[in-house]
Design an enzyme around this catalytic site. Structure first.
Site, short mmCIF file in Angstrom:
data_model
loop_
_atom_site.label_atom_id
_atom_site.label_comp_id
_atom_site.label_asym_id
_atom_site.label_seq_id
_atom_site.Cartn_x
_atom_site.Cartn_y
_atom_site.Cartn_z
N HIS A 43 1.22 -0.98 0.19
CA HIS A 43 -0.22 0.08 -0.10
C HIS A 43 0.77 1.18 0.38
CE1 HIS A 43 -3.70 2.42 0.74
NE2 HIS A 43 -3.17 2.77 1.87
N SER A 44 0.53 2.24 -1.10
CA SER A 44 1.42 3.68 -1.01
C SER A 44 2.70 2.82 -0.70
CB SER A 44 1.18 4.14 0.07
OG SER A 44 1.52 5.05 0.00
#
Length: 253
Positions: A93-94
């Site tokens: 994530h990210s």
């Protein structure tokens, strides 16, 4: 038996699992963000969470701001904990998406039996040309106020944490380190991975819109698909049920 490592947290060991889902946290994040996912995944899937140094139980370990060093250490930990017949799938994530892609590439060069898919969330792929033209200051030059404003804008850190002076003082060096990692990863070209890619995002995330997420199709030698959820950069907190269904399906595919 699950072999463990300082670099990997396994909330619910599943020695008989056929797959392991390795989660790479976002900038400033750690294993606690993902711990509850273990009980929500299919019983054939073991959750393993990458534990970056300098946070949670590794608070006294030195932060790592060199992407190559971090990728090497994570890749080594994954290779050392490999189990025969257990397929490895990554979710990032990210910032974690950038690292998941790089670790996958590093492992492929060693002959490691990667699974057939990367699941990359809320992050567009590196684009050195647009990064150089953006005029964005490197993390090392941004003020504390600018870094905190960026974190608030993504709505992933509780307001109470940002308002507490002691917690804020502990979090800022981690954020600055991780934003530097992101800056460095984005300023160098990425190479395609063999694994297929599933890109995920929120429909209100202005840092990773569908057009930007679609560019991950250029960085896989396999197939590509895109799924957009309602929400912002941290859509995964409010759309957990739908996300778990997708992770189970993609991991076991």
């Amino acid at each position: 038996m699950t072999r463990t490592s300082t670099w990997l947290v396994v909330p619910q060991p599943r020695p008989e699992a056929s797959h392991r889902l390795v989660c790479f946290p976002h900038a400033g994040g750690g294993p606690n963000f993902y711990r509850s996912w273990g009980r929500l995944l299919n019983s054939s899937v073991e959750l393993q969470i990458v534990h970056y140094p300098g946070r949670e139980n590794r608070l006294t370990d030195a932060l790592v701001s060199d992407p190559d060093a971090l990728v090497h250490d994570v890749a080594t930990a994954l290779a050392e904990t490999e189990r025969p017949a257990v397929s490895t799938v990554f979710f990032g994530h990210s910032m974690g998406a950038l690292l998941a892609h790089e670790v996958s590439r590093a492992l492929e060069t060693t002959g490691f039996p990667m699974g057939n898919r990367l699941i990359l969330s809320a992050c567009t792929p590196p684009d050195p040309a647009s990064q150089s033209a953006s005029g964005t200051e490197p993390a090392t030059l941004r003020s504390d106020a600018e870094i905190l404003a960026a974190v608030r804008g993504r709505e992933g850190t509780p307001t109470a944490v940002l308002q507490d002076a002691d917690l804020r003082a502990m979090l800022l060096p981690i954020l600055r380190n991780d934003y530097l990692l992101v800056d460095l990863c984005r300023r160098r070209p990425a190479k395609p991975a063999r694994a297929a890619i599933t890109a995920l995002g929120g429909d209100r995330d202005d840092t990773a819109d569908p057009a930007g997420l679609s560019r991950w199709a250029r960085f896989t030698a396999g197939d590509f698909d895109l799924r957009i959820f309602p929400g912002g950069h941290f859509y995964l907190a409010s759309r957990q049920r739908e996300l778990m269904e997708l992770l189970n399906e993609r991991t076991l595919r």
